[in-house]
Scaffold this motif. Structure first.
Motif, mmCIF file in Angstrom:
data_model
loop_
_atom_site.group_PDB
_atom_site.id
_atom_site.type_symbol
_atom_site.label_atom_id
_atom_site.label_comp_id
_atom_site.label_asym_id
_atom_site.label_seq_id
_atom_site.Cartn_x
_atom_site.Cartn_y
_atom_site.Cartn_z
ATOM 1 N N ARG A 124 3.327 -10.820 2.881
ATOM 2 C CA ARG A 124 3.893 -9.856 3.817
ATOM 3 C C ARG A 124 4.651 -8.760 3.051
ATOM 4 O O ARG A 124 4.632 -7.584 3.440
ATOM 5 C CB ARG A 124 4.827 -10.579 4.798
ATOM 6 N N LYS A 125 5.297 -9.140 1.955
ATOM 7 C CA LYS A 125 6.027 -8.167 1.151
ATOM 8 C C LYS A 125 5.060 -7.129 0.565
ATOM 9 O O LYS A 125 5.371 -5.932 0.503
ATOM 10 C CB LYS A 125 6.785 -8.883 0.028
ATOM 11 N N GLY A 126 3.870 -7.598 0.147
ATOM 12 C CA GLY A 126 2.867 -6.685 -0.391
ATOM 13 C C GLY A 126 2.360 -5.710 0.661
ATOM 14 O O GLY A 126 2.161 -4.519 0.389
ATOM 15 N N ALA A 130 2.766 -1.513 0.896
ATOM 16 C CA ALA A 130 1.684 -0.577 1.219
ATOM 17 C C ALA A 130 2.090 0.352 2.370
ATOM 18 O O ALA A 130 1.824 1.562 2.336
ATOM 19 C CB ALA A 130 0.421 -1.348 1.576
ATOM 20 N N ILE A 131 2.749 -0.216 3.379
ATOM 21 C CA ILE A 131 3.209 0.594 4.521
ATOM 22 C C ILE A 131 4.224 1.637 4.051
ATOM 23 O O ILE A 131 4.122 2.825 4.389
ATOM 24 C CB ILE A 131 3.822 -0.313 5.607
ATOM 25 N N ASP A 132 5.191 1.175 3.247
ATOM 26 C CA ASP A 132 6.262 2.060 2.790
ATOM 27 C C ASP A 132 5.755 3.191 1.892
ATOM 28 O O ASP A 132 6.370 4.253 1.824
ATOM 29 C CB ASP A 132 7.328 1.259 2.028
ATOM 30 N N HIS A 133 4.638 2.956 1.207
ATOM 31 C CA HIS A 133 4.130 3.951 0.255
ATOM 32 C C HIS A 133 2.920 4.705 0.805
ATOM 33 O O HIS A 133 2.177 5.330 0.045
ATOM 34 C CB HIS A 133 3.791 3.280 -1.080
ATOM 35 N N LYS A 155 -3.642 -3.573 9.451
ATOM 36 C CA LYS A 155 -4.475 -2.832 10.403
ATOM 37 C C LYS A 155 -3.614 -2.161 11.471
ATOM 38 O O LYS A 155 -3.866 -1.002 11.846
ATOM 39 C CB LYS A 155 -5.488 -3.771 11.046
ATOM 40 N N ASP A 156 -2.591 -2.869 11.939
ATOM 41 C CA ASP A 156 -1.703 -2.310 12.963
ATOM 42 C C ASP A 156 -0.981 -1.061 12.465
ATOM 43 O O ASP A 156 -0.543 -0.224 13.271
ATOM 44 C CB ASP A 156 -0.665 -3.359 13.392
ATOM 45 N N HIS A 157 -0.856 -0.937 11.148
ATOM 46 C CA HIS A 157 -0.193 0.230 10.558
ATOM 47 C C HIS A 157 -1.231 1.205 9.980
ATOM 48 O O HIS A 157 -0.913 1.996 9.087
ATOM 49 C CB HIS A 157 0.794 -0.205 9.475
#
Length: 562
Positions: A124-126, A130-133, A155-157
């Motif tokens: 989940r951290k990985g 990816a979301i943050d970057h 996928k949701d993001h």
């Protein structure tokens, strides 16, 4: 006492037919037939592999979808994250994809999870990283096939995921845009034993074909694939043998800067074999994830000069030595505990100590099996829970044994011969008893004795440099194409047996009716020293020995029967 099992022997007619075609010793013909090489065309492709024999990568399910999405991401300069596990297969996979794709896009990023805070697979951290970057394409290598929930988060993001994995899928597949895994039941790809790095190679091979990229760009990275194949203990058959053959050639002739630096720092001598990779290169790369963070290994494998790679090679060498120190001290303690706790008489070994290093407990489990041949679990404390590594013996399904005790576990996972598990501390005694009951119920008598598989019984007079020269060409050796093991009976000492370093056996032997005499080395077999007054039988492999400028053949002893 080990049990010697002679493999099924080819029929005499088969041997004679192949011998007439190849004009080589019948012993070599018998070995080839045992490996499925039973006619001249098969022998030609076996001894002279060609990269043109690799399967079309587009035969793999979802490859067209994966290439379409990857090509879009490259041409539109989207941010791409290459995500891999922290072991050798994972780090070589990430290095392979990064080294290839970085020349095509400025937006290639890498991520390897921390063994201790994130654990195995897609974390989940990985995903959050990816979301943050603002990652748009997330490519998993050597993991992901069972990460249904976390890939759904991606996928949701609005992050597309391409999964490249070689593990067995679960009942539910993750919601990825493409899943490359030949072990999917509806994937018709002709070979399903590729390593994780091998799957990554097929992805990049297909990308090169689709986009007209010259093949040398990918072939220059084949040593990464060879190291993954060797270290992940996948079968050395089919495409794996082809990739390993050419990858070892690359490793020995023009290795990547990181490998060149590591080989120098480790003091290894080329040419390297699969075995040299397994015991020399693999442990050093693995040590990064066991002792520190696997990013050190990735940094090593992505350097552009040997000089830049030296600092990472030195760090890995030091971490590997630290890993060996933990390994030796914990193994010694574990072996003492087996004696003191009265576990010698049990059908299983289960040991726990709260301060054992989590990064080496799997290795320690394997070491214990070398001394006490039984299913073994070594456990330590991590984040307030007990976590363990399980290792099995030949033929015994340790995963099923754990399933029978699952009521005492928070989670477990793995396969027939190796697994990981986690439990609450108050369940330790209940689990230990339940696991012993489970093993006692399931284990067969024949699974309690270590086995040595013998290819052929031969005479010492059959062994010469001509025979050995062809024997070497049957490599690279590994699972399902192991180095041939021979048995010779009624050999006798030509000189007094010696014990080296208080535990290794050194012999000089011959056999009636031959002038052939051979040095014999038996690691850890010094206890036979005083039992060799009469002729005895030996099981061994054949090796070259280089000493003072001379090359001789010597026998590497696996066992003795007096």
């Amino acid at each position: 006492m080990k049990e010697w099992i002679l493999k099924p022997q080819p029929e005499e007619g088969q041997i004679k037919t192949l011998q007439s075609q190849l004009n080589i010793h019948e012993i070599l013909c018998a070995l080839l037939i045992q490996r499925g090489v039973d006619h001249i065309e098969a022998a030609r492709s076996f001894f002279r592999p060609e990269l043109g024999s690799l399967h079309d990568p587009f035969l793999m399910k979802d490859m067209d979808k994966a290439i379409e999405r990857l090509t879009q991401a490259i041409f539109e300069e989207e941010k791409i994250l290459i995500y891999g596990d922290y072991d050798v297969d994972g780090t070589t996979s990430v290095a392979l994809a990064y080294n290839f794709l970085k020349e095509l896009s400025p937006n290639i990023f890498t991520y390897i999870p921390d063994r201790y805070t994130e654990g195995y697979g897609v974390s989940r951290k990985g995903i959050q990283w990816a979301i943050d970057h603002n990652i748009k394409l997330f490519i998993t290598l050597d993991c992901g096939i069972r990460a249904v929930e976390n890939i759904q988060v991606a996928k949701d993001h609005h992050i597309d995921v391409i999964i490249c994995d070689h593990h067995l899928p679960g009942k539910e597949l993750p919601p990825a845009v493409a899943i490359l895994d030949p072990k999917q039941s509806d994937c018709t790809y002709p070979y399903d034993e590729l390593s994780g790095c091998g799957i990554g190679y097929k992805l990049l091979e297909a990308f090169s074909i689709q986009n007209g990229i010259e093949s040398n760009k990918l072939l220059d990275l084949l040593d990464l694939v060879a190291v993954s194949i060797a270290s992940d203990i996948v079968p050395i058959t089919g495409e794996n043998r082809l990739l390993a053959w050419f990858g070892l050639k690359k490793l020995n002739n023009s290795p990547l800067p990181g490998f060149a630096a590591l080989i120098d720092k480790a003091g290894m001598r080329t040419p390297l074999s699969i075995s040299d990779v397994v015991f020399g290169i693999g442990p050093r790369i693995n040590a990064a994830g066991r002792i520190g963070h696997a990013k050190t290994a990735l940094d090593l494998l992505t350097q552009e000069t040997k000089e830049d790679a030296y600092v990472f090679a030195e760090k890995l060498n030091l971490e590997n030595q630290e890993r060996r120190n933990y390994d030796e001290s914990i193994t010694a303690t574990a072996l003492d505990m087996i004696q003191v706790d009265g576990q010698v008489e049990k059908n299983s070994t289960v040991l726990y100590k709260k301060d054992w290093h989590k990064g080496v407990i799997g290795i320690v489990a394997s070491r214990c099996i070398e001394h006490y041949y039984k299913p073994t679990i070594i456990m330590t404390e991590s984040n307030g829970k007990i976590t363990g590594s399980a290792r099995s013996v030949n033929g015994f399904d340790i995963y099923t044994a754990l399933e029978n005790c699952s009521e005492h576990l928070i989670q477990f996972g793995g396969h027939k011969y190796a697994a990981g598990l986690t439990m609450e501390p108050d369940q330790l005694d209940n689990f230990t008893s339940a696991f012993e009951e489970s093993v006692t119920l399931l284990i067969e008598e024949k699974q309690k004795t270590p086995i040595i598989e013998v290819d052929l019984e031969i005479e010492l007079e059959d062994i010469d440099f001509k025979m050995f020269g062809i024997l070497k060409q049957m490599g690279p050796f590994g699972p399902q194409n192991m180095q041939p093991v021979f048995c010779s009976k009624n050999v006798f000492l030509k000189k007094e047996a010696r014990v080296l370093k208080e535990k290794h056996l050194k012999l000089f032997v011959s056999q009636a009716g031959t002038t052939n005499n051979f040095d014999v080395i038996g690691f850890g077999l010094g206890h036979f020293h005083n039992q060799l007054d009469t002729p005895f039988d030996i099981v061994y492999t054949i090796e070259e020995n280089h000493y003072l400028g001379q090359t001789t053949l010597q026998l590497m002893l696996k066992d003795i029967r007096v």
